[in-house]
Scaffold this active site. Structure first.
Site, mmCIF file in Angstrom:
data_model
loop_
_atom_site.group_PDB
_atom_site.id
_atom_site.type_symbol
_atom_site.label_atom_id
_atom_site.label_comp_id
_atom_site.label_asym_id
_atom_site.label_seq_id
_atom_site.Cartn_x
_atom_site.Cartn_y
_atom_site.Cartn_z
ATOM 1 N N ASP A 100 0.721 -1.152 -0.061
ATOM 2 C CA ASP A 100 -0.186 -0.051 -0.063
ATOM 3 C C ASP A 100 0.884 1.231 -0.151
ATOM 4 O O ASP A 100 1.643 1.127 0.695
ATOM 5 C CB ASP A 100 -0.787 0.111 1.305
ATOM 6 C CG ASP A 100 -2.440 0.468 1.054
ATOM 7 O OD1 ASP A 100 -2.558 1.411 0.518
ATOM 8 O OD2 ASP A 100 -3.294 -0.620 1.384
ATOM 9 N N ASP A 207 -2.878 4.779 -2.232
ATOM 10 C CA ASP A 207 -4.016 5.309 -1.411
ATOM 11 C C ASP A 207 -4.323 6.848 -1.993
ATOM 12 O O ASP A 207 -3.591 7.398 -2.108
ATOM 13 C CB ASP A 207 -3.364 5.306 -0.059
ATOM 14 C CG ASP A 207 -4.391 5.632 1.125
ATOM 15 O OD1 ASP A 207 -5.457 4.859 1.232
ATOM 16 O OD2 ASP A 207 -4.191 6.675 1.771
ATOM 17 N N GLU A 265 -6.661 4.281 -5.725
ATOM 18 C CA GLU A 265 -7.893 4.555 -5.213
ATOM 19 C C GLU A 265 -8.347 5.812 -5.443
ATOM 20 O O GLU A 265 -7.765 6.714 -5.292
ATOM 21 C CB GLU A 265 -7.590 4.515 -3.598
ATOM 22 C CG GLU A 265 -9.061 4.297 -2.881
ATOM 23 C CD GLU A 265 -8.872 4.800 -1.399
ATOM 24 O OE1 GLU A 265 -9.588 4.578 -0.487
ATOM 25 O OE2 GLU A 265 -7.884 5.571 -1.149
ATOM 26 N N HIS A 340 -11.069 -3.292 2.827
ATOM 27 C CA HIS A 340 -10.984 -3.151 4.238
ATOM 28 C C HIS A 340 -11.730 -1.617 4.805
ATOM 29 O O HIS A 340 -11.876 -1.584 5.933
ATOM 30 C CB HIS A 340 -9.552 -2.758 4.732
ATOM 31 C CG HIS A 340 -9.065 -1.549 4.013
ATOM 32 N ND1 HIS A 340 -8.546 -1.489 2.878
ATOM 33 C CD2 HIS A 340 -8.451 -0.412 4.545
ATOM 34 C CE1 HIS A 340 -7.924 -0.135 2.440
ATOM 35 N NE2 HIS A 340 -7.976 0.326 3.654
ATOM 36 N N ASP A 341 -12.156 -1.234 3.908
ATOM 37 C CA ASP A 341 -13.184 0.228 3.943
ATOM 38 C C ASP A 341 -14.648 -0.139 3.774
ATOM 39 O O ASP A 341 -15.541 0.897 4.009
ATOM 40 C CB ASP A 341 -12.783 1.386 3.097
ATOM 41 C CG ASP A 341 -11.397 1.848 3.502
ATOM 42 O OD1 ASP A 341 -10.823 1.555 4.523
ATOM 43 O OD2 ASP A 341 -10.657 2.410 2.545
HETATM 44 C C1 GLC Z 1 -7.834 5.227 2.086
HETATM 45 C C2 GLC Z 1 -7.660 3.798 2.936
HETATM 46 C C3 GLC Z 1 -8.352 4.091 4.268
HETATM 47 C C4 GLC Z 1 -7.501 4.959 4.837
HETATM 48 C C5 GLC Z 1 -7.487 6.368 4.147
HETATM 49 C C6 GLC Z 1 -6.563 7.363 4.742
HETATM 50 O O1 GLC Z 1 -9.290 5.421 1.865
HETATM 51 O O2 GLC Z 1 -8.145 2.802 2.075
HETATM 52 O O3 GLC Z 1 -8.468 3.134 4.917
HETATM 53 O O4 GLC Z 1 -8.262 5.540 6.063
HETATM 54 O O5 GLC Z 1 -7.242 6.298 2.725
HETATM 55 O O6 GLC Z 1 -5.141 6.773 4.257
#
Ligand code: GLC
Ligand code: CA
Length: 580
Positions: A100, A207, A265, A340-341
């Site tokens: 990540d 991310d 993402e 995971h979100d």
């Molecule tokens: C992304 C991750 C999440 C995190 C956020 C801040 O959305 O998937 O889990 O809280 O970024 O890094």
């Protein structure tokens, strides 16, 4: 270009959330040796790439998405040597490993931020985003803008020592890096990327990939939610003016030199033309992205967790849109519905009722494995793990975002009983904790996740004796066995299933989802029942369609007994895949 097939397009990626995958040393927290102990399990499922969520040194305010040192491993998870072993363990099995890449922000404990906040003239001051206060007419100090952070409250934290605010889109312990500063970018490339690429990692999940370039003039966001001072403000920090320039630079200076894969993402980007600007192979920015429509289903625009009921045509339209948007281009897409979100897919998109959950999990597995794009599976999805039990109180939840939402709603409504009951229900559907329960390995204590006497860091699902890996490995009729078979089928028929053209039938139908995948003269037709009742479906009139897989064990017999013609009856949450 459109037909180019780099190694990552037909790969199946498995996401590991290290805290919750497998504890090897009895401290109740998952770790890297735990991952190493399950490599053969993952290979057996048919996985090609492992994506591991942040395992870097971190104070864990946001489960490792707050990194204090990119070049160290969070000590309870293991060591850099363990990561080198993991890279080797992947490669020796013909698998790859991606990490990540969290570079929109660091932890406030990162040495860079410690320096940056030490004085206004520190050489790293400009590595983060600092602004002077505003003042109201009555002299009250105000933050530079009214932007709302993801974890509730504002995006600005006041630093008494230097009397300025710093920007944090997430928690106040996650200050945003200043990408406008070239020196900062170079340091990110070295520390967060080259350090690991030189050790052999094969790429990154990136991310918040569209948030590095903020708008240049920091303005207030329009008021859309009168309950709060802070307002949603993604238009001011997502897809900013220098975004593509930054990504091209990162690709040119780092990624392309290692043939590294990236999956970005990409929230706040509903327009396919804008998404294509990130994923064109020839443009050399990102390999692919996670567009957010599929996981935003049921979320409210102003207040994400205020759940809104939805209907099947919405889901079908989203799937079709993000299957078809790459046609005739050199872009690429992803197939995913968990991470995971997010809440678990069985609970969100189908039924987790005891009598329907296995059928639901298989039906969704069939859908996912037949979609074009790189396929992503989140740990536990392959055994049909479901959302946390409705009887659990708020104290069982751990996620900073869930707790921020809970507290802000309690404060805004003076703890109104009815509102707070709705808030709990919303979190039971959409909350990030749902995905973070420990992996259910077997039916021994704590689901075999840990042998700690004090139990795991987060409570194990009450249903683990029923839903667990060991039980499903032995059962050819299990959700796991079905996923494994579908992944194999996907690989055997990749021209159609991974690369084929997508076509939808009866997009307005509220009960069933029928789509086809085509490559030259070959066709696959998928018919899915999204209800708890029998449903009639019409198969498209393609010559020679024959049943290839069904989610019900007796599908072949039922198919033989079907009346001639194109009508079929699908049982509750049943899926069938035909080929011609
Ligand atoms: C992304 C991750 C999440 C995190 C956020 C801040 O959305 O998937 O889990 O809280 O970024 O890094
Ligand atoms: Ca451990």
């Amino acid at each position: 270009m459109a037909s180019a097939r780099p190694w990552w397009k037909d790969a199946v990626v498995y996401q590991i959330y290290p805290a919750s995958f497998k504890d090897s040393n009895g401290d109740g927290l998952g770790d890297i040796p735990g991952v190493l102990s399950k490599m053969d399990y993952l290979k057996g499922l048919g996985i090609d790439i492992i994506w591991i969520s942040p395992m870097f040194e971190s104070p864990q305010v946001d489960m490792g998405y707050d990194i204090s040192n990119y070049e160290e491993v969070h000590a309870p998870y293991g060591t850099v040597k363990d990561m080198e072993d993991l890279i080797a363990a992947c490669h020796s099995r013909g698998m790859r490993l991606i990490l990540d890449l969290v570079i929109n922000h660091t932890s406030d404990q990162h040495a860079w931020f410690q320096e940056s906040k030490s004085s206004r003239d520190n050489p790293k001051r400009d590595w983060y985003i600092w602004k002077p206060p505003r003042y109201a007419e009555d002299g009250a100090r105000l933050p530079p803008t009214n932007w709302r952070s993801y974890f509730s409250g504002g995006t600005w934290e006041y630093d008494e020592h230097t009397q300025e605010y710093y920007l944090h889109l997430f928690a106040k312990e996650q200050p945003d890096l200043n990408w406008e500063n070239e020196e900062t970018r170079k340091a990110i490339y070295d520390s967060a990327m080259r350090f690991w690429l030189d050790k052999g990692v094969d790429g990154f999940r990136v991310d918040c990939v569209n948030m590095y370039s903020k708008v240049v003039d920091f303005q207030d966001a329009p008021v859309v939610d009168k309950t709060f001072y802070e307002q949603p403000a993604s238009e001011f920090y997502a897809n900013g003016p220098r975004m593509h320039e930054f990504l091209r630079e990162m690709n040119e200076q780092v990624l392309s030199r290692y043939d590294a894969v990236t999956v970005g993402e990409l929230p706040h980007t509903p327009d396919p033309r804008k998404v294509l600007q990130y994923v064109g192979l020839g443009d050399r920015q990102l390999s692919m992205v996670f567009q957010f429509d599929i996981v935003a289903i049921g979320q409210n625009v102003a207040q994400k967790y205020n759940f809104e009921p939805w209907t099947l045509p919405v889901l079908k339209e989203i799937v079709a849109k993000w299957q078809q948007f790459i046609e005739g281009t050199d872009g690429w897409t992803t197939a995913f519905c968990e991470n995971h979100d997010q809440g678990r897919s069985v609970s969100r998109y189908a039924s987790d009722a005891p009598e329907h959950r296995v059928a639901s999990a298989k039906m969704l597995a069939m859908m996912m494995c037949a979609l074009t794009g790189t396929l992503f599976v989140f740990q536990g999805q392959e055994i049909g793990m479901i959302n946390l039990p409705k009887s659990w109180p708020i104290d069982e939840l751990k996620d900073i975002e869930a707790l921020g939402y809970y507290k802000s709603m309690a404060a805004a409504t003076n703890n109104d009983k009815e509102t707070m009951a709705t808030v709990m229900r919303n979190l039971q559907i959409l909350g990030r904790d749902n995905a973070r329960l420990p992996m259910q390995w077997d039916s021994t204590a704590h689901a075999g996740f840990t042998d700690s006497k004090d139990g795991p860091w987060m409570r194990v699902h009450d249903l683990y004796p029923d839903i667990n890996v060991t039980k499903q490995l032995q059962d050819p009729g299990s959700t796991y066995s079905f996923w494994k078979a579908m992944i194999q089928l996907r690989k055997e028929h990749k021209d159609m299933l991974v690369f084929g053209a997508f076509e939808i039938f009866e997009p307005d139908g509220e009960k069933t989802f029928v789509f086809a995948k085509t490559h030259r003269n070959n066709k696959a037709v998928v018919a899915l029942n999204f209800t708890s009742d029998d449903q009639r479906v019409t198969l498209p009139p393609f010559d020679g369609l024959a049943l290839r897989v069904g989610t019900y064990p007796d599908a072949a017999d039922v198919e033989k007994a079907a009346a001639p013609g194109n009508m079929r009856t699908l049982r509750p949450w049943e899926g069938r895949l035909y080929m011609a």
